[in-house]
Design a protein around this motif. Structure first.
Motif, PDB file in Angstrom:
ATOM      1  N   LEU A 203      26.708  14.371 -38.325  1.00 35.51           N
ATOM      2  CA  LEU A 203      25.305  14.548 -38.725  1.00 35.51           C
ATOM      3  C   LEU A 203      25.183  14.636 -40.245  1.00 35.51           C
ATOM      4  O   LEU A 203      24.246  14.109 -40.843  1.00 35.51           O
ATOM      5  N   ARG A 204      26.158  15.250 -40.862  1.00 35.29           N
ATOM      6  CA  ARG A 204      26.171  15.357 -42.321  1.00 35.29           C
ATOM      7  C   ARG A 204      26.308  13.968 -42.939  1.00 35.29           C
ATOM      8  O   ARG A 204      25.604  13.609 -43.877  1.00 35.29           O
ATOM      9  N   ALA A 205      27.248  13.170 -42.373  1.00 42.41           N
ATOM     10  CA  ALA A 205      27.467  11.821 -42.895  1.00 42.41           C
ATOM     11  C   ALA A 205      26.210  10.963 -42.728  1.00 42.41           C
ATOM     12  O   ALA A 205      25.947  10.051 -43.504  1.00 42.41           O
ATOM     13  N   ALA A 206      25.408  11.281 -41.696  1.00 39.85           N
ATOM     14  CA  ALA A 206      24.186  10.511 -41.453  1.00 39.85           C
ATOM     15  C   ALA A 206      23.046  10.974 -42.361  1.00 39.85           C
ATOM     16  O   ALA A 206      21.935  10.448 -42.272  1.00 39.85           O
ATOM     17  N   GLY A 207      23.318  11.951 -43.197  1.00 40.80           N
ATOM     18  CA  GLY A 207      22.328  12.347 -44.192  1.00 40.80           C
ATOM     19  C   GLY A 207      21.536  13.602 -43.870  1.00 40.80           C
ATOM     20  O   GLY A 207      20.653  13.993 -44.624  1.00 40.80           O
ATOM     21  N   ASP A 306      32.848  -0.522 -46.001  1.00 45.42           N
ATOM     22  CA  ASP A 306      31.640  -0.696 -46.819  1.00 45.42           C
ATOM     23  C   ASP A 306      30.439  -0.080 -46.112  1.00 45.42           C
ATOM     24  O   ASP A 306      29.508   0.393 -46.730  1.00 45.42           O
ATOM     25  N   GLN A 307      30.544  -0.138 -44.772  1.00 43.71           N
ATOM     26  CA  GLN A 307      29.417   0.311 -43.973  1.00 43.71           C
ATOM     27  C   GLN A 307      29.065   1.783 -44.201  1.00 43.71           C
ATOM     28  O   GLN A 307      29.932   2.645 -44.171  1.00 43.71           O
ATOM     29  N   LYS A 308      27.797   2.053 -44.407  1.00 46.37           N
ATOM     30  CA  LYS A 308      27.332   3.445 -44.529  1.00 46.37           C
ATOM     31  C   LYS A 308      26.705   3.867 -43.205  1.00 46.37           C
ATOM     32  O   LYS A 308      26.303   3.046 -42.393  1.00 46.37           O
ATOM     33  N   PHE A 309      26.629   5.153 -43.029  1.00 44.12           N
ATOM     34  CA  PHE A 309      26.048   5.684 -41.801  1.00 44.12           C
ATOM     35  C   PHE A 309      24.558   5.913 -42.046  1.00 44.12           C
ATOM     36  O   PHE A 309      24.162   6.902 -42.637  1.00 44.12           O
ATOM     37  N   ALA A 410      30.679   6.392 -35.940  1.00 44.53           N
ATOM     38  CA  ALA A 410      31.429   7.214 -36.891  1.00 44.53           C
ATOM     39  C   ALA A 410      32.631   6.429 -37.397  1.00 44.53           C
ATOM     40  O   ALA A 410      32.920   6.415 -38.594  1.00 44.53           O
ATOM     41  N   THR A 411      33.317   5.745 -36.502  1.00 45.96           N
ATOM     42  CA  THR A 411      34.510   4.999 -36.891  1.00 45.96           C
ATOM     43  C   THR A 411      34.140   3.847 -37.834  1.00 45.96           C
ATOM     44  O   THR A 411      34.810   3.623 -38.847  1.00 45.96           O
ATOM     45  N   LEU A 412      33.058   3.151 -37.521  1.00 42.92           N
ATOM     46  CA  LEU A 412      32.617   2.055 -38.406  1.00 42.92           C
ATOM     47  C   LEU A 412      32.245   2.574 -39.793  1.00 42.92           C
ATOM     48  O   LEU A 412      32.410   1.875 -40.782  1.00 42.92           O
ATOM     49  N   ALA A 413      31.745   3.789 -39.841  1.00 42.65           N
ATOM     50  CA  ALA A 413      31.339   4.343 -41.139  1.00 42.65           C
ATOM     51  C   ALA A 413      32.455   5.149 -41.803  1.00 42.65           C
ATOM     52  O   ALA A 413      32.267   5.715 -42.881  1.00 42.65           O
ATOM     53  N   GLY A 414      33.618   5.216 -41.168  1.00 42.99           N
ATOM     54  CA  GLY A 414      34.753   5.908 -41.787  1.00 42.99           C
ATOM     55  C   GLY A 414      34.694   7.423 -41.686  1.00 42.99           C
ATOM     56  O   GLY A 414      35.278   8.124 -42.506  1.00 42.99           O
ATOM     57  N   VAL A 415      33.983   7.933 -40.689  1.00 42.95           N
ATOM     58  CA  VAL A 415      33.946   9.389 -40.483  1.00 42.95           C
ATOM     59  C   VAL A 415      34.962   9.741 -39.392  1.00 42.95           C
ATOM     60  O   VAL A 415      34.872   9.218 -38.280  1.00 42.95           O
ATOM     61  N   PRO A 416      35.944  10.599 -39.706  1.00 41.64           N
ATOM     62  CA  PRO A 416      36.971  10.888 -38.690  1.00 41.64           C
ATOM     63  C   PRO A 416      36.425  11.696 -37.517  1.00 41.64           C
ATOM     64  O   PRO A 416      35.774  12.722 -37.714  1.00 41.64           O
ATOM     65  N   VAL A 417      36.685  11.221 -36.302  1.00 41.61           N
ATOM     66  CA  VAL A 417      36.291  11.959 -35.093  1.00 41.61           C
ATOM     67  C   VAL A 417      37.465  12.005 -34.117  1.00 41.61           C
ATOM     68  O   VAL A 417      37.377  11.516 -32.985  1.00 41.61           O
ATOM     69  N   PRO A 418      38.597  12.597 -34.536  1.00 44.00           N
ATOM     70  CA  PRO A 418      39.781  12.574 -33.666  1.00 44.00           C
ATOM     71  C   PRO A 418      39.549  13.219 -32.309  1.00 44.00           C
ATOM     72  O   PRO A 418      40.072  12.737 -31.302  1.00 44.00           O
ATOM     73  N   GLY A 419      38.749  14.261 -32.270  1.00 43.42           N
ATOM     74  CA  GLY A 419      38.505  14.948 -31.001  1.00 43.42           C
ATOM     75  C   GLY A 419      37.648  14.114 -30.064  1.00 43.42           C
ATOM     76  O   GLY A 419      38.022  13.858 -28.912  1.00 43.42           O
ATOM     77  N   PHE A 420      36.501  13.657 -30.551  1.00 46.99           N
ATOM     78  CA  PHE A 420      35.600  12.845 -29.721  1.00 46.99           C
ATOM     79  C   PHE A 420      36.307  11.571 -29.242  1.00 46.99           C
ATOM     80  O   PHE A 420      36.160  11.164 -28.084  1.00 46.99           O
TER      81      PHE A 420
END
Ligand code: 6PG
Length: 475
Positions: A203-207, A306-309, A410-420
């Motif tokens: 959610l933070r990465a999404a702004g 390059d992709q942003k969330f 999240a993966t496309l935007a480079g946000v790590p989600v190892p648990g999910f």
């Protein structure tokens, strides 16, 4: 002798547990190696109930009614053994010693055997709920002899948390069973917190700002996700740092600590061959967070996408993250409960998983609305996995689209989600009709003649990879 129960070790957990007993009308003997702690407790709360402070182990033991019921709340490991050794010469047959710390269940097994040989009952008891729980009602997971439980159980049930009037304390099984279940509780606690952290991060990465994220958690806590950890997440997110005026979470160093119970869960799961992927990812995520050198090198050398969330529908994203959080949480519980079932078989503990879910419904750190559903599903019949329970599989089916979108976006935007990601992969693995393990078997047979089995014919086979590649059937 006047005290019904004694507490050794009066740091915050022991102190609060002693007060809890006193608040329930029991007379509590107190002993702490450093006398000042005992004096402090009496000075601050001596008038809240009946305490019998002791200045020596002898005095402490003498003040207890028989069979003596002694709760050790000392530092796990060497502290526990030292306390036991100091008590032993003064105890008599039938006395009960309870270790209420986060001990390793294998140590508990050794201690139980040692004390049993001397005619004593030793209990390894998982106590969850932190300082507040110890004082006002924790979830209690006792392991030890059935005869001993008849003596100590009612006292523990009395001070435990209550769910619909039912105590969050029940006999778990012999010797290490209680500490084993507490260990797995903590493993699930690690996973729960990792998912919460990932939800926050996405959610933070999404702004979204911290306030908006906190509001989302507060809202989630009114529905299926209702749980202690979700509730306190909004409180932690709301906290403003006095010295900088920023959200406290933005000034806390992003390196998570760990004391060992999560690691033990994974180590044990590896030994028993039980896949607890989400718990393992959660332990490793804490490790990554603490690896300063690794992270500095990664920051210096690795590029992101390059992709942003930039979601166009924030409300839809929040709902997707809620689904991801709920579904992942279910997977972590399923994995943890599988470990409990397998551990129980391995050690002949005969643990009732429905009972475990029952005593986790209140008092403990992972208390959650979901646990009542888990309890009723396990009570209804013997489940090969929680995921096979009708209400659970249906819930996962409904949550999966949002869950998958979160992992993918999240993966496309480079946000790590190892648990999910680990949770959704587990879901897809266990439901897959065919896994690529067939290829792994082919490779193993190629380089090591490790053989394989066929889907169509019984037997063990090997292909002559370095000769004519014909297949032979092992005798
Ligand atoms: C509880 C907690 C408590 C503690 C653990 C986890 O159930 O009350 O699990 O036992 O928080 O020790 O600690 P770490 O996160 O430091 O491993």
């Amino acid at each position: 002798a006047t005290a019904q129960v004694g507490v050794v070790g009066l740091a915050v957990m022991g102190r609060n547990l002693a007060r809890n007993f006193a608040n329930h009308g029991h007379t509590v003997a107190l002993y702490n190696r450093t006398q000042a702690r005992t004096d402090d407790l009496i000075a601050a709360h001596g008038s809240d109930g009946n305490f019998v402070p002791a200045t020596s182990v002898e005095e402490f033991v003498a003040s207890l009614e028989r069979p003596r019921r002694i709760i050790l709340m000392v530092q796990a490991g060497a502290g526990t053994d030292a306390s036991i050794d100091s008590l032993l010469p003064h105890l008599e047959e039938g006395d009960i010693v309870v270790d209420g710390g986060n001990a390793n269940y294998e140590d508990t097994r050794v201690r139980e055997e040692k004390l049993r040989a001397r005619g004593l009952h030793f209990f390894g008891v998982g106590i969850s709920g932190g300082e507040e729980g110890a004082l006002n009602g924790p979830s209690i997971m006792p392991g030890g002899s059935k005869e001993g439980y008849a003596q100590i159980g009612p006292l523990l049930e009395d001070i435990s948390a209550k769910y619909d009037g039912e105590p969050c304390c029940a006999y778990i099984g012999p010797d290490g069973a209680g500490h084993f279940v507490k260990m797995v509780h903590n493993g699930i606690e690690y996973a729960d917190m990792q998912f919460i952290a990932e939800a926050y991060d996405v959610l933070r990465a999404a702004g979204l700002d911290t306030k908006a994220i906190s509001d989302a958690f507060r809202e989630w806590n009114t529905g299926d996700l209702d749980s202690f950890l979700i509730e306190i997440t909004s409180e932690v997110l709301d906290q403003v740092d006095a010295s900088t005026g920023k959200a406290l979470v933005d000034v806390i160093k992003d390196a998570a600590g760990q004391k060992g119970t999560g690691r033990w869960t994974v180590q044990n799961a590896l030994e028993l061959g039980v896949p607890v992927n989400t718990i393992a990812e959660s332990v490793f995520a804490r490790s990554v967070s603490g690896h300063a050198d690794l992270r500095a090198a990664g920051q210096a050398h690795l590029s992101g996408p390059d992709q942003k969330f930039t979601p166009d529908d924030v409300a839809a994203l929040i709902e997707d993250v809620r689904q991801a959080l709920w579904a992942s949480k279910v997977i972590a519980y399923a994995q943890g409960l599988d470990l409990i079932r397998t551990g129980s078989l391995q050690y002949d503990w005969d643990i009732d998983v429905a009972e475990v879910a029952k005593i986790w419904r209140a008092g403990c750190i992972i208390r959650a609305r979901l646990l009542e559903r888990i309890r009723s599903e396990y009570a209804a019949g013997n489940l090969p996995t929680l995921l096979a329970a009708p209400s659970i599989s249906e819930g996962l089916a409904n949550a999966q689209n949002g869950w998958r979108r979160v992992v993918a976006d999240a993966t496309l935007a480079g946000v790590p989600v190892p648990g999910f990601a680990s949770a959704v992969s587990y879901y897809d693995s266990v439901r897959a009709e065919r896994l690529p393990a067939s290829l792994i078997q082919g490779l193993r047979d190629f380089f090591g003649a490790h053989t394989y089995q066929r889907v169509d014919v019984e037997g063990t086979f090997h292909t002559e990879w370095s000769a004519d590649r014909s297949e032979t059937k092992e005798a």
